[in-house]
Motif scaffolding. Structure first.
Motif, PDB file in Angstrom:
ATOM      1  N   THR A   1       0.081  43.825   2.955  1.00  0.00           N
ATOM      2  CA  THR A   1       0.240  42.371   2.850  1.00  0.00           C
ATOM      3  C   THR A   1       0.579  41.755   4.201  1.00  0.00           C
ATOM      4  O   THR A   1       0.031  40.708   4.581  1.00  0.00           O
ATOM      5  CB  THR A   1       1.312  42.029   1.810  1.00  0.00           C
ATOM      6  N   ASP A   2       1.478  42.390   4.945  1.00  0.00           N
ATOM      7  CA  ASP A   2       1.827  41.849   6.259  1.00  0.00           C
ATOM      8  C   ASP A   2       0.621  41.772   7.183  1.00  0.00           C
ATOM      9  O   ASP A   2       0.467  40.823   7.951  1.00  0.00           O
ATOM     10  CB  ASP A   2       2.930  42.694   6.902  1.00  0.00           C
ATOM     11  N   HIS A   3      -0.248  42.772   7.105  1.00  0.00           N
ATOM     12  CA  HIS A   3      -1.401  42.779   8.002  1.00  0.00           C
ATOM     13  C   HIS A   3      -2.534  41.876   7.523  1.00  0.00           C
ATOM     14  O   HIS A   3      -3.499  41.660   8.256  1.00  0.00           O
ATOM     15  CB  HIS A   3      -1.875  44.216   8.218  1.00  0.00           C
ATOM     16  N   LEU A   4      -2.404  41.325   6.329  1.00  0.00           N
ATOM     17  CA  LEU A   4      -3.360  40.341   5.840  1.00  0.00           C
ATOM     18  C   LEU A   4      -2.843  38.912   5.985  1.00  0.00           C
ATOM     19  O   LEU A   4      -3.587  37.966   5.767  1.00  0.00           O
ATOM     20  CB  LEU A   4      -3.679  40.611   4.354  1.00  0.00           C
ATOM     21  N   SER A   5      -1.573  38.758   6.325  1.00  0.00           N
ATOM     22  CA  SER A   5      -0.935  37.441   6.294  1.00  0.00           C
ATOM     23  C   SER A   5      -1.088  36.697   7.620  1.00  0.00           C
ATOM     24  O   SER A   5      -1.194  37.298   8.693  1.00  0.00           O
ATOM     25  CB  SER A   5       0.552  37.587   5.966  1.00  0.00           C
ATOM     26  N   THR A   6      -1.064  35.371   7.512  1.00  0.00           N
ATOM     27  CA  THR A   6      -1.098  34.489   8.677  1.00  0.00           C
ATOM     28  C   THR A   6       0.295  34.005   9.033  1.00  0.00           C
ATOM     29  O   THR A   6       0.655  33.904  10.209  1.00  0.00           O
ATOM     30  CB  THR A   6      -2.008  33.277   8.395  1.00  0.00           C
ATOM     31  N   LEU A   7       1.093  33.678   8.022  1.00  0.00           N
ATOM     32  CA  LEU A   7       2.488  33.297   8.227  1.00  0.00           C
ATOM     33  C   LEU A   7       3.388  34.390   7.666  1.00  0.00           C
ATOM     34  O   LEU A   7       3.186  34.849   6.536  1.00  0.00           O
ATOM     35  CB  LEU A   7       2.807  31.967   7.537  1.00  0.00           C
ATOM     36  N   HIS A   8       4.377  34.795   8.464  1.00  0.00           N
ATOM     37  CA  HIS A   8       5.309  35.854   8.069  1.00  0.00           C
ATOM     38  C   HIS A   8       6.713  35.277   8.080  1.00  0.00           C
ATOM     39  O   HIS A   8       7.238  34.938   9.151  1.00  0.00           O
ATOM     40  CB  HIS A   8       5.227  37.038   9.033  1.00  0.00           C
TER      41      HIS A   8
END
Length: 349
Positions: free
Chosen positions: A139-146
Motif C-alpha cells: 500500500t505504501d508503494h502504491l500511495s501518493t500521500l503518506h
C-alpha cells in the motif's frame, strides 16, 4: 465542486480512525466524503456498533465481503471495489492501516490511476510472515500521500525510497481516544455490567493469525494469560476468529473472564480503568498508552516501537519495561484535522 474523498474501511481499527478523520473532513471546506465498507468485520459487535457510537455516517456502499483465505477475500474485494470507483470518480481514495481491505482498495485505485492516501503509512514490523506487513508495504508503494504517525515511520519509508508526499501528522487514534473516553465516562456501564472494580482487572485481546492459526502458539498465549489471572481477573473480549480457533483446537479458556466483543466506547472504558493490558493488536497497544495503562504485547515484535522505548509496553518474551516517559511523536490529538487540510490542499498531479 468539493474534492471527493472515497474512504475504504472494513475492520474495527479502521472504523475508529475513520471516525476521527471523517469528522475533520466534514468541518473542512472544499472536501466531501463517500465511504465503502468492505464487510471484512461483519459481526454487529465488530462493525455496526462503531458507526453508531463514533458519529460516522453510514457507508454509501457495503460490499459484505468476508471469510475465506487472504487471496480469495482480497480478490472479491477488488472485484467489488473497482466498479464503484469507476462510478464515483473520486479525487482521492483513502485507506487505513494494514488489512486486506486496505490492500484491495489501494490496488483497485492505482490500476484506475486514482491517487491513494494512506493513513498510518510507514509502519513496519519487519516480519514478512505477517500478512499485515505485506499489505502495508504494498500500500505504501502504491500511495501518493503518506500520513505517518511517527518520525520512525517516516524513516522507514525513506529507507525504501519513499520520500515524496510523506507527512508526519501524528496518530489519529489519539484523536479518537480523546473523543471516545469523554463519551464512555458519561455513558458506558460496562464496568458495573461485568461487576468490575477500577484498577482491579486486566484487559486482553487476541486475534492475530500468528497466534490463532498455530495450536502451540495459541495454547502458549492462553497459558500466559491464565498465569496472570492468578493475581488479577483477565477480561477477554473474544474475537470470532479466536473463538473458532480455540474450539477447533481444544484450547481451554478456563480462568479467563471471556466476554463477547464490545463496542468502542465500552472498550475505551475497560482500557481506561484496567491495571494492565495484554494484546496482539497494534491499535490496542497504542490505546493502552493513550489511557496511560502499561501494556504487554503478545507477539515477538511490534510496529509501535515508541511504546517500548518509552516504557509503556514490552514484548511478552522480552525484557521488563523501561522507565516511562511521554511519547511526543503521537501529537496532540489534532492529526485528523492535519490530514483533512492536506487532502484539501494537495493535488495528485
Amino acid at each position: 465542486m468539493p474534492r471527493k474523498i472515497l474512504t475504504i474501511v472494513g475492520a474495527r481499527p479502521q472504523f475508529i480512525k475513520a471516525a476521527a478523520v471523517s469528522r475533520a473532513i466534514r468541518e473542512t471546506d472544499g472536501l466531501s466524503e463517500v465511504m465503502i465498507h468492505t464487510g471484512q468485520h461483519f459481526d454487529s459487535n465488530m462493525s455496526d456498533i462503531f458507526f453508531e457510537e463514533l458519529d460516522i455516517r453510514k457507508p454509501k456502499h457495503h460490499l459484505a465481503v468476508n471469510g475465506g483465505g487472504h487471496g480469495d477475500m482480497t480478490g472479491r474485494m477488488l472485484m467489488a471495489i473497482e466498479p464503484i470507483l469507476v462510478a464515483e470518480r473520486p479525487d482521492w481514495v483513502m485507506v487505513y492501516g494494514d488489512t486486506n481491505s486496505t490492500l484491495a482498495g489501494s490496488l483497485a485505485a492505482s490500476k484506475l490511476h486514482i491517487p491513494v492516501a494512506h493513513v498510518e503509512a510507514g509502519l513496519r514490523s519487519f516480519n514478512r510472515r505477517m500478512p499485515e506487513e505485506i499489505n502495508r508495504v504494498v500500500t505504501d508503494h502504491l500511495s501518493t500521500l503518506h500520513f505517518s504517525p511517527t518520525s520512525t515511520a517516516v524513516a522507514n519509508l525513506a529507507a525504501e525510497g519513499v520520500s515524496k508526499g510523506v507527512h508526519h501528522v501524528g496518530d489519529v487514534m489519539y484523536d479518537a481516544t480523546l473523543f471516545a473516553t469523554s463519551k464512555a465516562e458519561q455513558g458506558s456501564t460496562v464496568l458495573s455490567d461485568l461487576k468490575l472494580r477500577p484498577k482491579a482487572y486486566v484487559i486482553a485481546t487476541v486475534h492475530r493469525a500468528e497466534n490463532t492459526d498455530d495450536p502451540g502458539q495459541l495454547r502458549a498465549v492462553v497459558q500466559f494469560l491464565q498465569e496472570r489471572a492468578k493475581s488479577h481477573s483477565v477480561v477477554l473480549p473474544l474475537h470470532p476468529r479466536t473463538r473458532q480457533a480455540a474450539s477447533r483446537m481444544g484450547v481451554n479458556l478456563d480462568r479467563l473472564q471471556v466476554i463477547d466483543p464490545v463496542g468502542y466506547l465500552d472498550m475505551a472504558k475497560l482500557l481506561h480503568h484496567a491495571v494492565e493490558v495484554y494484546t496482539d493488536s497494534g491499535g490496542v497497544q497504542k490505546e493502552a498508552y493513550f489511557h496511560r495503562v502499561p501494556c504487554t504485547t503478545l507477539r515477538d515484535e511490534t510496529e509501535w516501537t515508541e511504546t517500548v522505548t518509552h516504557g509503556w509496553n514490552r514484548l511478552w518474551k522480552g525484557p521488563e519495561r523501561l522507565t516511562q516517559r511521554e511519547i511526543e511523536e503521537y501529537g496532540k490529538g489534532r492529526a485528523a484535522f492535519d490530514i483533512a487540510k492536506l487532502l484539501a490542499s494537495n493535488s495528485a498531479a
